[in-house]
Design an enzyme around this catalytic site. Structure first.
Site, short mmCIF file in Angstrom:
data_model
loop_
_atom_site.label_atom_id
_atom_site.label_comp_id
_atom_site.label_asym_id
_atom_site.label_seq_id
_atom_site.Cartn_x
_atom_site.Cartn_y
_atom_site.Cartn_z
N ARG A 55 0.80 -1.22 0.00
CA ARG A 55 0.00 0.00 0.00
C ARG A 55 0.84 1.28 0.00
O ARG A 55 0.61 2.19 -0.80
CB ARG A 55 -0.91 0.03 1.25
CG ARG A 55 -2.12 -0.83 1.16
CD ARG A 55 -2.50 -1.35 2.53
NE ARG A 55 -1.57 -2.41 2.86
CZ ARG A 55 -1.77 -3.67 2.54
NH1 ARG A 55 -2.88 -4.04 1.99
NH2 ARG A 55 -0.87 -4.60 2.79
N THR A 56 1.81 1.36 0.91
CA THR A 56 2.55 2.62 1.08
C THR A 56 3.37 2.93 -0.18
O THR A 56 3.36 4.05 -0.67
CB THR A 56 3.47 2.52 2.32
OG1 THR A 56 2.69 2.04 3.41
CG2 THR A 56 4.06 3.86 2.67
N1 CP Z 1 -0.22 -0.03 5.97
C1 CP Z 1 0.96 -0.28 5.39
O1 CP Z 1 1.99 0.31 5.71
O2 CP Z 1 0.89 -1.26 4.43
P1 CP Z 1 2.12 -1.73 3.55
O3 CP Z 1 3.08 -2.45 4.44
O4 CP Z 1 1.53 -2.65 2.50
O5 CP Z 1 2.76 -0.53 2.95
#
Ligand code: CP
Length: 316
Positions: A55-56
């Site tokens: 996501r990030t």
């Molecule tokens: N929420 C979050 O940081 O997800 P990721 O690890 O997929 O980036």
């Protein structure tokens, strides 16, 4: 506003309100015919990821591209880091290619601060998660999501009751959210087994409970946290089944929540452990909205920290 974002402590309440209102404005603009703004044209944003992310990393990349920045994605896997190259040499490489912003995720708490303080680079440093320390843009997107779900409160969360449930000990998301949500006036309760609460939690500006069921109907927001099995060298609870029974969000608990209550999770989720599939996919869940809101919030952060061209000029 400082020209770096390492911790929520870098932001005043006014800075936070400015980020949230800019995110709302950018969302409004990019939902219209103008999908891409020229405001960061000619700037280079490097996503420097020493730890895995979905996501990030994707949302920072999308955010930078929507502002017309050039984006370089650097993942430690497949780079010279796996041959032993240091953070310093990696940073100096980024300096040589002319990075304007470095978005860094690292497994060590303090890595973003180290990069920022080092003098190795001139770029703006943005912390995308450092060890168990902080994940400030996650907290900002969480606050943005809450403000959209409770529009009557605008960005004043006084009286809003938020539960953060689960693996607080290893959670940078919990630390950043405690700082940010209390800055906006929310009442935050951490709910976890004693083994998953950090030493010194008594000095945090929060309430603490070991019992998820006790006050569940009181909360406006129930934020479930991932059990971070990869950071656990010891046993913190008797079994996953036992943890799930006492602290997992399931259909029964979902039914006991306040009518207007929402369910959040920063992802990635352990479905069936801290949250049931039915809870994650229920109408109360804003988990997918959190991901979408992450793009607008990260656009706002890049725009404000890199001093992009005026939005009123570029959105005509
Ligand atoms: N929420 C979050 O940081 O997800 P990721 O690890 O997929 O980036």
């Amino acid at each position: 506003m400082k020209n770096q974002l390492l911790s929520i402590n870098d932001l005043s309440k006014d800075d936070v309100l400015s980020i949230l209102s800019t995110a709302a404005e950018l969302e409004r603009i990019t939902e219209g015919p103008t999908k891409k703004l020229p405001t960061l044209r000619g700037r280079t944003v490097v996503n420097l990821f020493f730890e895995d992310s979905t996501r990030t990393r994707i949302s920072f990349e999308t955010a930078a591209k929507r502002l017309s920045a050039d984006v370089i994605n650097f993942s430690a896997k497949g780079s010279s880091v796996s041959k032993g190259e240091s953070l310093k040499d990696t940073a100096q490489t980024l300096q040589a290619i002319g990075a304007d912003a470095v978005v860094i995720r690292h497994g060590s708490s303090g890595a973003a601060q180290r990069l920022s303080d080092s003098g190795w680079i001139n770029a703006t440093v943005i912390n995308a998660g450092d060890g168990t320390h902080e994940h400030p843009t996650q907290a900002l997107l969480d606050a943005f999501t809450i403000s959209k779900r409770f529009p009557e409160r605008k960005s004043d969360f006084s009286g809003l009751k938020v539960a953060i449930v689960g693996d607080i000990l290893h959670s940078r998301v919990a630390r950043s959210n405690v700082l940010l949500l209390t800055k906006l006036g929310a009442s935050v309760t951490l709910i976890a087994p004693p083994t998953l609460l950090p030493v010194g939690v008594e000095s945090w500006p929060v309430l603490v409970s070991y019992d998820l069921d006790e006050e569940l109907p009181e909360f406006d927001v129930v934020m479930m946290l991932r059990i971070q099995l990869e950071r656990m060298q010891n046993f913190y609870f008797p079994s996953e089944r036992e943890y799930s029974r006492r602290y997992g969000l399931n259909e029964d608990r979902l039914l006991r929540m306040k009518q207007s209550g929402i369910v959040m999770h920063p992802g990635p989720m352990n479905r069936g452990l801290e949250i049931s599939a039915a809870s994650a996919d229920s109408s109360r869940s804003v988990i997918v909205n959190q991901v979408g809101n992450g793009v607008s919030v990260r656009m706002a952060v890049l725009y404000l920290l890199l001093g992009g061209a005026s939005l009123s000029e570029v959105s005509q």
